[in-house]
Every structure is written in structure tokens, then in C-alpha cells.
Write a protein that holds these residues in place. Sequence first.
Motif, PDB file in Angstrom:
ATOM      1  N   ALA B 125      16.143 -29.027  10.814  1.00 22.96           N
ATOM      2  CA  ALA B 125      14.941 -27.862  11.152  1.00 22.96           C
ATOM      3  C   ALA B 125      15.787 -26.600  11.585  1.00 22.96           C
ATOM      4  CB  ALA B 125      14.030 -28.511  12.099  1.00 22.96           C
ATOM      5  N   ASP B 126      16.771 -26.941  12.434  1.00 22.79           N
ATOM      6  CA  ASP B 126      17.467 -25.718  12.902  1.00 22.79           C
ATOM      7  C   ASP B 126      18.069 -24.952  12.029  1.00 22.79           C
ATOM      8  OD1 ASP B 126      16.583 -26.404  15.606  1.00 22.79           O
ATOM      9  OD2 ASP B 126      18.549 -27.814  15.608  1.00 22.79           O
ATOM     10  N   GLN B 127      18.627 -25.777  10.884  1.00 22.73           N
ATOM     11  CA  GLN B 127      19.383 -25.128   9.734  1.00 22.73           C
ATOM     12  C   GLN B 127      18.446 -24.273   9.166  1.00 22.73           C
ATOM     13  OE1 GLN B 127      22.688 -25.543   9.519  1.00 22.73           O
ATOM     14  NE2 GLN B 127      23.165 -27.336  10.511  1.00 22.73           N
ATOM     15  N   ALA B 128      17.222 -24.596   8.882  1.00 25.16           N
ATOM     16  CA  ALA B 128      16.295 -23.988   7.897  1.00 25.16           C
ATOM     17  C   ALA B 128      15.699 -22.862   8.666  1.00 25.16           C
ATOM     18  CB  ALA B 128      14.734 -25.008   7.821  1.00 25.16           C
ATOM     19  N   ASP B 129      15.522 -23.039   9.873  1.00 21.12           N
ATOM     20  CA  ASP B 129      15.106 -21.801  10.677  1.00 21.12           C
ATOM     21  C   ASP B 129      16.277 -20.794  10.894  1.00 21.12           C
ATOM     22  OD1 ASP B 129      12.810 -23.299  11.291  1.00 21.12           O
ATOM     23  OD2 ASP B 129      13.364 -23.623  13.379  1.00 21.12           O
ATOM     24  N   VAL B 155      17.853 -30.022   4.303  1.00 24.01           N
ATOM     25  CA  VAL B 155      17.529 -28.761   4.883  1.00 24.01           C
ATOM     26  C   VAL B 155      16.312 -27.980   4.020  1.00 24.01           C
ATOM     27  CG1 VAL B 155      18.371 -26.537   5.506  1.00 24.01           C
ATOM     28  CG2 VAL B 155      19.730 -28.676   6.135  1.00 24.01           C
ATOM     29  N   GLY B 156      16.623 -28.123   2.671  1.00 27.04           N
ATOM     30  CA  GLY B 156      15.711 -27.602   1.877  1.00 27.04           C
ATOM     31  C   GLY B 156      14.279 -27.942   1.905  1.00 27.04           C
ATOM     32  N   LEU B 157      13.978 -29.356   2.168  1.00 23.83           N
ATOM     33  CA  LEU B 157      12.750 -29.841   2.602  1.00 23.83           C
ATOM     34  C   LEU B 157      12.272 -29.356   3.723  1.00 23.83           C
ATOM     35  CD1 LEU B 157      13.561 -33.668   1.455  1.00 23.83           C
ATOM     36  CD2 LEU B 157      11.810 -32.147   0.451  1.00 23.83           C
ATOM     37  N   GLN B 158      12.968 -29.115   4.701  1.00 20.16           N
ATOM     38  CA  GLN B 158      12.748 -28.535   6.179  1.00 20.16           C
ATOM     39  C   GLN B 158      12.197 -27.000   5.952  1.00 20.16           C
ATOM     40  OE1 GLN B 158      11.938 -29.910   8.721  1.00 20.16           O
ATOM     41  NE2 GLN B 158      13.565 -31.516   9.480  1.00 20.16           N
ATOM     42  N   PHE B 159      12.916 -26.467   5.019  1.00 21.54           N
ATOM     43  CA  PHE B 159      12.808 -25.017   4.877  1.00 21.54           C
ATOM     44  C   PHE B 159      11.482 -24.801   4.263  1.00 21.54           C
ATOM     45  CE2 PHE B 159      12.719 -20.955   2.663  1.00 21.54           C
ATOM     46  CZ  PHE B 159      13.310 -20.223   3.538  1.00 21.54           C
TER      47      PHE B 159
END
Lengths: 348, 348
Positions: B125-129, B155-159
Motif C-alpha cells: 500500500a505504501d508503494q501504491a501511495d 502493488v497494482g491491486l493496491q493502487f
Amino acid sequence: MSLTPSPAHDAVAAAPEFCAFDAGAAPVSRAARRFVLDLRLDLRHAGSRSVVVRGEWIGPADAPVVLVAGGISANRHVSGAGGSEPGWWDAQVGPGRAIDTDRLRVLAIDWLGSDGSLDAPIDSADQADALAAVLDRLGVARVAAFVGASYGAMVGLQFAARHGHRLGRLVAISGAHRAHPYSSAWRALQRQCVALGRSEGGVSQGLALARQWAMLSYRTPEEFAERFDAPAVLDGEQARCAAEDYLESCGRRYAARWTSTAFLRLSESIDLHRVDPAAVRVPTTVVAIDEDRLVPLSDLQTLVESLGAPARLRQLRSRYGHDAFLKEEAAIADVLTEALAACAGGAA
Amino acid sequence: MSLTPSPAHDAVAAAPEFCAFDAGAAPVSRAARRFVLDLRLDLRHAGSRSVVVRGEWIGPADAPVVLVAGGISANRHVSGAGGSEPGWWDAQVGPGRAIDTDRLRVLAIDWLGSDGSLDAPIDSADQADALAAVLDRLGVARVAAFVGASYGAMVGLQFAARHGHRLGRLVAISGAHRAHPYSSAWRALQRQCVALGRSEGGVSQGLALARQWAMLSYRTPEEFAERFDAPAVLDGEQARCAAEDYLESCGRRYAARWTSTAFLRLSESIDLHRVDPAAVRVPTTVVAIDEDRLVPLSDLQTLVESLGAPARLRQLRSRYGHDAFLKEEAAIADVLTEALAACAGGAA
């Protein structure tokens, strides 16, 4: 000590000069007899050596003999029947079990190298030769069956190929004519864990870590998905996965009982193993587990197709993968009962 | 440095005060633009932090933007098109490739934590943010697609779950809504290899060993059976397996390029990852590899069935397992071409 060969099946129990009971060990069943033999063996990669072989047998003195062998961390104490110390295969070996110690005489040894005193390359062929030499000393001309699982199956194949005239039937569970290249790589990295620990002063940690990796290879994603279905959590500033407590406990227990030398030599022994299946001319039952990540079904299919004698493949499913022989008690008992039906005079 | 936001897509290239070119890096394509941003992020497990995010984009300034992200050892340099330094995904990203940099503007970053300077728990989630914050700084309101493979798919799913209003389409290759418990255990033991090396003074050896274990998880028994079909041989007094040279070379190269802190933090980031698939309300293509030992098909089937938007599962077979996204160039290109057909104005 050097011991005199004897033709009597129960000479070990009868003649003190023929055996040495293992006084330091835990209490053994009344019915079980432990022995320690000094043998000279021509090791395949390490020349002529004097070795000490520790063994145990259990069952009537006049019953057909069955050799039983397990994985590299198994030992001679397969059955705890009547004693206080459990055997590693009590589910299958004992009075009334699939390997019935009321009707069969079960013989097993501690693997060459398992006490850490033999720091040289050990081959599955050496283990088979050690078993043959033990039979010579015990005066056993012929055994009714060899039941081997995991490394024990590899040694069973070697025994059948090298000493087949002494063997009636082979049951090989989750062990093939070769180590699979991927599994060999897996074990090579386990040995690197030990080497890293050794070179840096953390022998026990390296050994415990190697064992954790081994556990991962013995089990399956399916089992882990059921047992450890939880996200990692933070333990202080570091993530900790659901399976870590379990694995670390396995590693610690192993490192407390085993030496790094024993682990390294027995681990590499699996990777040095190779048998020509055509050289096995003994009726054979091969047992394969679909989910086994260490010994893939395809290798066991190849084995069965290439054996030099009538062979049967028994294919099982188990979420325990390579460890199915220890965990799937009913299914393995069925296979063994059927495969050994003829061994005790057909009275199965 | 702290940089002023700008709405212009190509502000990075145009305005020196908006970006800092990475002078220390190897030469980059004329068409590619590198940038370094100072960002303040609220990390999920580590509070508010100032972080440096390094990125790169390539493609026409007015083209639709596509985010591209790979595994934990991938970086911002996805395409070497026109430059002397190869990108990590040149097979898929470049002029005329499936992710066509003549028609799309590709944006990628170095993962948070990849330079080893952030020694704290990092979440997908941090990477997505971080990506969302980068888009803010670059003045990109919306991206046409996110193409992520392995950790990049997580990360794509989190984004998509956290910033879905800015995203047109997601392609998630070999990455699920959770880390599989067995794979988490596998990574936990890799981290133990690093910890063993660190505690005992062999940091580089521990890191190299962890990478070898990772390689084993990325590949398959089928590939090893083909490439390394030879018995172990004795090298002096120790057995050496056919795959060891290859694996050790992988480990050494990795340890020369990465720090143990970066490895540990990105590895555990995979295990801390979890997304509610229902929160993903963006059309999604999920790509699964039958032979992937790290991200099993069953998890990707669960993902597709649970997504909160139209989803499609593309199932491929590959002896390269988890690494198929790097190795199965034609099959992956087909999937990407189809999934991105609408992104560049339907001119595919």
C-alpha cells in the motif's frame, strides 16, 4: 569389537559375544534387540573403512525377516512396541500392524554417517552394502521384503540392484532411482545454510535453518494454506509469518539431536544416489504421492516403467506431500498390507 | 530536494527545478527521462516519513500514461529503448512492443526501500501511495493502465483499491491479493539466511544464499530437470549438484548489487501485502501461470472471482513458473497487446 558370523537367526539375542546392547540408549521393548557391529566396508567414494553399525530387530526369531528403512533422519528404532520409547513408524510396525511384528521379524539400522563420526562421502550403495554385511553377521541369508520410504526407498533400490538374490520383494515409497535435479538444488542450498553457519560460528543456527528448508520440501502449499492461513504480522519492526513458529521449532529440535556432519553427509548421499532400474530384478511396489514436491510422480512413473521385474505403481494423494508415509496412516497401511501379504506365509 | 507540483506532463523534462536527473546512473535513452522526488508519505506501519522516490518515464509527452512495475528486484528502467543500458522489460516495453512507447507514456519507479535507506516495514500500500504521490507531482491526474508483474501486480491491486478513480485498467501478472502462506514461509526462511549471515559476519554470503533460494522459487522442477539433468559429482570430498554453479552465480551477482536491508524490507513487504479484491473496481486482466510455485493458480482464481469489477483470467503454461513474465515473451506480449488495445485510442 569384531564379531563372529553365525547362522542362527536369534544369535544376537542369545550370544553376548555376538552383540553389544546399547546401554546408553532409552529403554527398549522386551521384544526388541539392539546390536552394535564393527564392520569393514568398501565405501563407493571413500575407500575401505571400519564403521560401527547400530541396529535393532523386533519380532519372532523364526519369522521371515523384513528390512525397514525411512528418511535420512529416521533410525533403527522403527517400533516402540512394548517399550516406553516410541518408534518412528509405530503406525505401521508393531503387533497387528501392516508390518506385523507378531508374524515378521523387522530389522533396521541407524544410517551410516548418522552419528557424525564418518565425515566422508556416503552413497546409498554403501548403506545397502552395510545392510548386506549386517545380514551376513546376523546369519540371515535372505529377507522376505525391504520396505523403504524416502531415502530408505533409494537404499532399497540399491539393495535390490546389488543384493537382489537375497531379497523377495521391494516396497519403495516416495523414493526413486535418482534424486530429481530441482530437489538436489534444494538440498545443496540447505547444505550451504550449514556451511554459512559453520564458517561464521553459528553451527547450530545453520543446521536449524537447513532443517526448516527441509521441512518446507517435505510438506505442501495445500497443508500450509490450511494451517497457516493468516497474513504476516509485525513483531516489533519485522514481519513474522504464520508458519515461522512451527518451522523454527522443527529446526531447533533437529539441531539439538543431530550434528552438522551427519546432516551434510546424509543430505549429499541423496544427491549422489543413482540406480539403474533395469538392475532391479525383484518384484517391486512403488508408492507415489501426487503432491510430493521432492520426489515428483514423473520420476516414479519412469522408475516403474524401467524396472527389471514385475512392478506396480500405487499412486496416492496427500496434502502432506513427501511426508505422507508418516502421516497417511490408513492409506499406507493398505498398501503395505497388500504388498506384504505373501511374506508371512500368505496368512495376511 | 523538495519539488513544486506542476500540471504539465513533461514538466520533468522541461523544468530543472522540478526534477533532478540521476547523474550517477548509466546513460539513459534520449527518449527516457529520469527524476528524483522528495516526498512525505504516511507509511502504513512506519508513520510519516520523508522518502526519496526515483522514477523514469519514456514515451510521447501527450500520450496516455501507463504505470509499469515488476518484481522486488526490478527498477524504474523498464525500457532501454534508444539508450545503451538495457531495461529489465525490453521484450515488452519499447517502440512497437506490446507496451508501445511510440503511443504510450510509460512511468516506473524504483521501489520504496530498494536503495536500502528505509529500514522500516514497507507495505505494498505504501508503494501504491508513493506512485499516487509521484503522479500528483508530475501532474498526471489519471493513468490509462497499470501493468504489474509479481510484486508489481500486488502493488497494482493496491493502487486499484486505493486510487482506482485515477486508473483505467489493471493487468496483474503472477501476483494476487495475498501472499500464499507457503510462499511466505519460503521468504521467511530467505530472510533467516540473511539474518544468519548478518549475525555471524557473513552478510554478503547470507544475502547471496537468500537469492539462491529465491531463484528456486521463481523457477520450476521442469526447467531444472531439463537444464541440470546430471547426478551430483564429488568436488574433493563434497558432493556438488549440477545446478549449483548457476545458482551461486545468481546469488553472487545479486549480493553485489543489493543491500541486505533492501532485500529484507522488500521481501517482508510481499508478506505484509493483503488487498480486499472487492475493493478493486477497475477492469482487470489477471494472468496466471500453471507452474508458478510462488503464486498458485488457485489464489489467482479466487482473486478473479472476487474482484469488484469485470475481470478476466488468462491462464498460461510455462516451464519458467513465476518468471514467465520475463521469459515467455510472445505469450505475455499477446496478453498485454489485447489488454491494452483500448489504451492508446484503440489504435492497436
